[in-house]
Design a protein around this motif. Sequence first.
Motif, PDB file in Angstrom:
ATOM      1  N   PHE A  74      48.731  81.719 -14.068  1.00 56.29           N
ATOM      2  CA  PHE A  74      49.117  80.583 -13.239  1.00 56.29           C
ATOM      3  C   PHE A  74      48.125  80.399 -12.093  1.00 56.29           C
ATOM      4  CE2 PHE A  74      53.016  82.342 -15.033  1.00 56.29           C
ATOM      5  CZ  PHE A  74      53.667  81.210 -15.506  1.00 56.29           C
ATOM      6  N   PHE A  75      47.956  79.149 -11.678  1.00 62.53           N
ATOM      7  CA  PHE A  75      47.251  78.850 -10.435  1.00 62.53           C
ATOM      8  C   PHE A  75      48.261  78.952  -9.290  1.00 62.53           C
ATOM      9  CE2 PHE A  75      43.735  75.879 -12.305  1.00 62.53           C
ATOM     10  CZ  PHE A  75      43.198  76.964 -12.980  1.00 62.53           C
ATOM     11  N   CYS A  76      47.797  79.325  -8.120  1.00 62.33           N
ATOM     12  CA  CYS A  76      48.719  79.387  -6.976  1.00 62.33           C
ATOM     13  C   CYS A  76      48.091  78.754  -5.734  1.00 62.33           C
ATOM     14  CB  CYS A  76      49.194  80.809  -6.712  1.00 62.33           C
ATOM     15  SG  CYS A  76      47.928  82.058  -6.683  1.00 62.33           S
ATOM     16  N   HIS A  77      47.489  77.580  -5.959  1.00 60.11           N
ATOM     17  CA  HIS A  77      46.925  76.790  -4.865  1.00 60.11           C
ATOM     18  C   HIS A  77      48.038  76.003  -4.156  1.00 60.11           C
ATOM     19  CE1 HIS A  77      47.260  74.235  -8.402  1.00 60.11           C
ATOM     20  NE2 HIS A  77      47.325  73.193  -7.595  1.00 60.11           N
ATOM     21  N   GLN A  78      47.715  75.495  -2.998  1.00 62.31           N
ATOM     22  CA  GLN A  78      48.627  74.605  -2.283  1.00 62.31           C
ATOM     23  C   GLN A  78      48.281  73.165  -2.636  1.00 62.31           C
ATOM     24  OE1 GLN A  78      51.286  75.390  -0.303  1.00 62.31           O
ATOM     25  NE2 GLN A  78      50.904  77.510  -0.934  1.00 62.31           N
ATOM     26  N   PRO A  79      49.220  72.373  -3.141  1.00 58.69           N
ATOM     27  CA  PRO A  79      48.925  70.972  -3.445  1.00 58.69           C
ATOM     28  C   PRO A  79      48.428  70.256  -2.195  1.00 58.69           C
ATOM     29  CG  PRO A  79      51.025  71.610  -4.387  1.00 58.69           C
ATOM     30  CD  PRO A  79      50.601  72.740  -3.498  1.00 58.69           C
ATOM     31  N   PRO A  80      47.407  69.404  -2.329  1.00 60.15           N
ATOM     32  CA  PRO A  80      46.830  68.755  -1.150  1.00 60.15           C
ATOM     33  C   PRO A  80      47.704  67.609  -0.641  1.00 60.15           C
ATOM     34  CG  PRO A  80      45.774  67.921  -3.115  1.00 60.15           C
ATOM     35  CD  PRO A  80      46.722  69.004  -3.569  1.00 60.15           C
ATOM     36  N   MET A  81      47.515  67.274   0.613  1.00 59.46           N
ATOM     37  CA  MET A  81      48.134  66.087   1.173  1.00 59.46           C
ATOM     38  C   MET A  81      47.437  64.851   0.605  1.00 59.46           C
ATOM     39  SD  MET A  81      50.501  67.155   3.273  1.00 59.46           S
ATOM     40  CE  MET A  81      50.801  65.733   4.343  1.00 59.46           C
ATOM     41  N   ALA A  82      48.183  63.788   0.420  1.00 57.28           N
ATOM     42  CA  ALA A  82      47.593  62.550  -0.082  1.00 57.28           C
ATOM     43  C   ALA A  82      46.557  62.020   0.904  1.00 57.28           C
ATOM     44  CB  ALA A  82      48.677  61.507  -0.310  1.00 57.28           C
ATOM     45  N   ASP A  83      45.412  61.618   0.383  1.00 58.99           N
ATOM     46  CA  ASP A  83      44.329  61.083   1.205  1.00 58.99           C
ATOM     47  C   ASP A  83      43.784  59.850   0.487  1.00 58.99           C
ATOM     48  OD1 ASP A  83      42.042  60.482   2.657  1.00 58.99           O
ATOM     49  OD2 ASP A  83      41.502  62.589   2.987  1.00 58.99           O
ATOM     50  N   GLU A  84      44.443  58.714   0.718  1.00 56.20           N
ATOM     51  CA  GLU A  84      44.097  57.500  -0.012  1.00 56.20           C
ATOM     52  C   GLU A  84      42.691  57.021   0.301  1.00 56.20           C
ATOM     53  OE1 GLU A  84      47.044  54.505   0.501  1.00 56.20           O
ATOM     54  OE2 GLU A  84      48.694  55.756  -0.231  1.00 56.20           O
ATOM     55  N   GLN A  85      42.258  57.202   1.527  1.00 54.24           N
ATOM     56  CA  GLN A  85      40.923  56.746   1.895  1.00 54.24           C
ATOM     57  C   GLN A  85      39.853  57.542   1.143  1.00 54.24           C
ATOM     58  OE1 GLN A  85      40.026  56.926   6.088  1.00 54.24           O
ATOM     59  NE2 GLN A  85      37.919  56.233   5.825  1.00 54.24           N
ATOM     60  N   ARG A  86      40.027  58.850   1.093  1.00 55.63           N
ATOM     61  CA  ARG A  86      39.048  59.675   0.383  1.00 55.63           C
ATOM     62  C   ARG A  86      39.063  59.366  -1.109  1.00 55.63           C
ATOM     63  NH1 ARG A  86      38.643  66.283   0.919  1.00 55.63           N
ATOM     64  NH2 ARG A  86      36.625  66.534  -0.154  1.00 55.63           N
ATOM     65  N   ALA A  87      40.254  59.152  -1.664  1.00 56.90           N
ATOM     66  CA  ALA A  87      40.352  58.820  -3.081  1.00 56.90           C
ATOM     67  C   ALA A  87      39.662  57.488  -3.377  1.00 56.90           C
ATOM     68  CB  ALA A  87      41.814  58.755  -3.498  1.00 56.90           C
ATOM     69  N   ARG A  88      39.835  56.526  -2.472  1.00 57.25           N
ATOM     70  CA  ARG A  88      39.199  55.220  -2.659  1.00 57.25           C
ATOM     71  C   ARG A  88      37.676  55.330  -2.561  1.00 57.25           C
ATOM     72  NH1 ARG A  88      42.313  52.898   0.346  1.00 57.25           N
ATOM     73  NH2 ARG A  88      41.177  53.030   2.328  1.00 57.25           N
ATOM     74  N   GLN A  89      37.201  56.108  -1.613  1.00 53.30           N
ATOM     75  CA  GLN A  89      35.757  56.289  -1.459  1.00 53.30           C
ATOM     76  C   GLN A  89      35.152  56.974  -2.679  1.00 53.30           C
ATOM     77  OE1 GLN A  89      35.714  58.458   2.254  1.00 53.30           O
ATOM     78  NE2 GLN A  89      35.535  56.593   3.496  1.00 53.30           N
ATOM     79  N   TRP A  90      35.880  57.934  -3.224  1.00 54.88           N
ATOM     80  CA  TRP A  90      35.407  58.639  -4.415  1.00 54.88           C
ATOM     81  C   TRP A  90      35.324  57.695  -5.613  1.00 54.88           C
ATOM     82  CZ3 TRP A  90      32.720  62.329  -6.275  1.00 54.88           C
ATOM     83  CH2 TRP A  90      32.969  62.918  -7.513  1.00 54.88           C
ATOM     84  N   LYS A  91      36.349  56.882  -5.789  1.00 52.56           N
ATOM     85  CA  LYS A  91      36.324  55.951  -6.911  1.00 52.56           C
ATOM     86  C   LYS A  91      35.225  54.906  -6.718  1.00 52.56           C
ATOM     87  CE  LYS A  91      39.352  53.251  -9.927  1.00 52.56           C
ATOM     88  NZ  LYS A  91      40.715  52.739 -10.160  1.00 52.56           N
ATOM     89  N   ASN A  92      35.012  54.473  -5.476  1.00 47.25           N
ATOM     90  CA  ASN A  92      33.925  53.519  -5.218  1.00 47.25           C
ATOM     91  C   ASN A  92      32.570  54.113  -5.581  1.00 47.25           C
ATOM     92  OD1 ASN A  92      35.677  51.555  -4.276  1.00 47.25           O
ATOM     93  ND2 ASN A  92      35.414  52.088  -2.118  1.00 47.25           N
ATOM     94  N   LEU A  93      32.415  55.403  -5.349  1.00 48.13           N
ATOM     95  CA  LEU A  93      31.167  56.068  -5.711  1.00 48.13           C
ATOM     96  C   LEU A  93      30.943  56.047  -7.220  1.00 48.13           C
ATOM     97  CD1 LEU A  93      28.795  57.774  -4.511  1.00 48.13           C
ATOM     98  CD2 LEU A  93      30.205  59.798  -4.911  1.00 48.13           C
ATOM     99  N   LEU A  94      32.047  56.043  -7.969  1.00 48.68           N
ATOM    100  CA  LEU A  94      31.961  56.031  -9.421  1.00 48.68           C
ATOM    101  C   LEU A  94      31.912  54.622 -10.018  1.00 48.68           C
ATOM    102  CD1 LEU A  94      34.672  58.752 -10.155  1.00 48.68           C
ATOM    103  CD2 LEU A  94      32.196  59.082 -10.154  1.00 48.68           C
ATOM    104  N   GLU A  95      32.052  53.597  -9.178  1.00 50.08           N
ATOM    105  CA  GLU A  95      32.140  52.221  -9.682  1.00 50.08           C
ATOM    106  C   GLU A  95      30.973  51.824 -10.582  1.00 50.08           C
ATOM    107  OE1 GLU A  95      32.958  47.625  -8.186  1.00 50.08           O
ATOM    108  OE2 GLU A  95      32.623  49.223  -6.704  1.00 50.08           O
TER     109      GLU A  95
END
Length: 354
Positions: A74-95
């Motif tokens: 099993f993995f035992c990481h802590q789920p991250p807090m939602a970060d919509e801005q970072r997610a949007r920037q990442w997807k824009n980089l992949l556009e």
Amino acid sequence: MNPWPDTRILDLLGIELPIIQAPMAGATGSAMVIAASNAGALGSMPAAMLSIEQLRAELNVIRQHSQHPFNVNFFCHQPPMADEQRARQWKNLLEPYYRELGADFDAPTPVSNRAPFDAAACAVVEEFCPEVVSFHFGLPEKSLLDRVKATGAKVLSSATTVDEAIWLEQHGCDAIIAMGYEAGGHRGMFLSNDLSSQVGTFALVPQMVDAVSVPVIAAGGIGDARGIVAAFALGASAVLLGTAYLFTPEAKVSASHHRALRSAKESETALTNIFTGRPARGILNRVMRELGPISPAAPAFPMAGGALMPLRAKGEADFSNLWAGQALRLGIELPTAELTRRLADEALALMSRR
């Protein structure tokens, strides 16, 4: 008399051979686990990418077809807090890739997830009582770990530094996996995010052996009998092999991953965070070369992979994680059981000549 120079892992885990088949999420299913365990090694079932229902189904199959000990990881990481801005920037980089491949950039971004160990997963452990439970990224909270131990399971976890090994021993690990820098897949690092702190297997194992009292399992860059013998010479009580098992017919790898494993050079793997958000070693491909392989823009683990899913559907090899360690050129195509026995037999033959 047992022919192995160190039998602590054999005695601790109740296995015949000091070989652990690595739990490779996405590439390992019950068939590989059954074959490895029935051959005398410790088969390992990865749970991080499975739902509770899928995990229960796989464990049912294993119990039906093997009477030997096996491991659930099993993995035992802590789920991250939602970060919509970072997610949007990442997807824009992949556009640009979306436009090139004709993927729908404006569609909702799929969710890429790795499930951390929780109460529901712990209940499955209590239901099936696997002989071994292993963790990646440290250990779960004490209440859950206590429940695991109450089942009688032996607990393993990965350490990438001596400090991590000491921490794991202090927090209840029965044995520790020394994960060298050469290893494929996700780094098990959990006390530091600094990749410059990572140590090669041959330097890490003897220092870890000197620092802890529990058995140490060597992992990373071990792909044949010579590596097994070397690990024992450094003080390891067993070895964990992952990439070697990717060449078996039981491995659930894509056709592109299969081709990459057989054609890549030892110098063509790298640590990357762009597929999940955590450093993991895989075979270099287009997106790794053009974006990284380490990108500060990648969202936190495990969210980075979602935006890559539509690209993977269009151009699999260029946008998929092709996990592999640096010893990939040592891989041979054999069934899991035959590979396991051959590695053990050849290692013992080499040891007898010393």
